[in-house]
Design an enzyme around this catalytic site. Structure first.
Site, PDB file in Angstrom:
ATOM      1  N   HIS A   1       9.415   4.905  21.776  1.00 23.61           N
ATOM      2  CA  HIS A   1       8.488   3.869  22.236  1.00 23.61           C
ATOM      3  C   HIS A   1       9.180   2.924  23.225  1.00 23.61           C
ATOM      4  CE1 HIS A   1       4.645   1.706  21.721  1.00 23.61           C
ATOM      5  NE2 HIS A   1       5.370   0.652  22.038  1.00 23.61           N
ATOM      6  N   TYR A   2      10.408   2.541  22.907  1.00 29.21           N
ATOM      7  CA  TYR A   2      11.177   1.647  23.786  1.00 29.21           C
ATOM      8  C   TYR A   2      11.416   2.294  25.148  1.00 29.21           C
ATOM      9  CZ  TYR A   2      15.340  -0.632  25.692  1.00 29.21           C
ATOM     10  OH  TYR A   2      16.255  -1.238  26.525  1.00 29.21           O
ATOM     11  N   LEU A   3      11.843   3.536  25.150  1.00 32.85           N
ATOM     12  CA  LEU A   3      12.136   4.211  26.415  1.00 32.85           C
ATOM     13  C   LEU A   3      10.875   4.427  27.245  1.00 32.85           C
ATOM     14  CD1 LEU A   3      14.802   6.834  25.286  1.00 32.85           C
ATOM     15  CD2 LEU A   3      15.176   4.700  26.559  1.00 32.85           C
TER      16      LEU A   3
END
Length: 198
Positions: free
Chosen positions: A122-124
């Site tokens: 999700h962060y990437l």
């Protein structure tokens, strides 16, 4: 140059502010009312703002912007979207309207082509979306994608681009040095690069 630093009170941001100042620039720290500013040099200008709700005047008078902010590892997907994706995109848009000469993005290894699955998916994806928004913005940009960060100051010996070992590490001090260089170095114009410490 007057340089707005988003994430100025973070672990990399504090180093970046000092590095910019040592190079003769005027760093302007973007801080929330609740930010711990005790680590900032006392003579650094502070500009209040929250990446989840930015004022349209936040970039006024700035020659460049560095986005070194992050929602942090302990926050959930919603805050990651608000800060790392939407906050970055909003700051990019405001910087464009303000006539900023260059926008430097601290991104991450893996943001170029986020893979499905894994703790960082999700962060990437959020970082990827922000990077793509910057590339399409019309702004002169530089995007730095360091590998795993360490808390070291570094030696200034860095490797960029295709020769980077994605399993290596990048000292936060070296990352700050590279970000400061990317602000006004012509070689960084329109550049997206992986980075590691050597």
């Amino acid at each position: 140059m007057n340089i707005l630093v988003a994430g100025a009170t973070g672990k990399t941001g504090l180093r970046l502010v000092r590095e910019l100042k040592s190079k003769g620039h005027n760093p302007i720290a973007l801080v929330r009312p609740s930010s711990d500013t005790s680590g900032l040099p006392s003579d650094i200008e502070r500009r209040q703002g929250d990446l989840t709700e930015l004022d349209d005047a936040v970039c006024d008078g700035c020659d460049a912007v560095v986005f070194a902010a992050g929602s942090g590892g302990s926050t959930g997907p919603e805050m990651t979207d608000k800060v790392d994706r939407d906050g970055a995109k909003s700051l990019i848009d405001i910087a464009g309207k303000a006539g900023v000469s260059r926008f430097v993005m601290l991104s991450s290894v893996g943001a170029g082509n986020p893979e499905d699955g894994g703790d960082l998916e999700h962060y990437l994806q959020a970082k990827h979306d922000a990077d793509e928004h910057l590339k399409a913005s019309g702004l002169d940009y530089a995007i730095l994608r360091p590998v795993r960060l360490t808390e070291e100051d570094g030696t200034g010996d860095m490797r960029f681009g295709d020769d980077v070992d994605v399993e290596a590490s990048a000292a936060r001090g070296d990352v700050a040095t590279a970000l400061a260089r990317a602000v006004d170095d012509p070689d960084w114009s329109g550049r997206v690069a992986l980075m590691q410490s050597v």
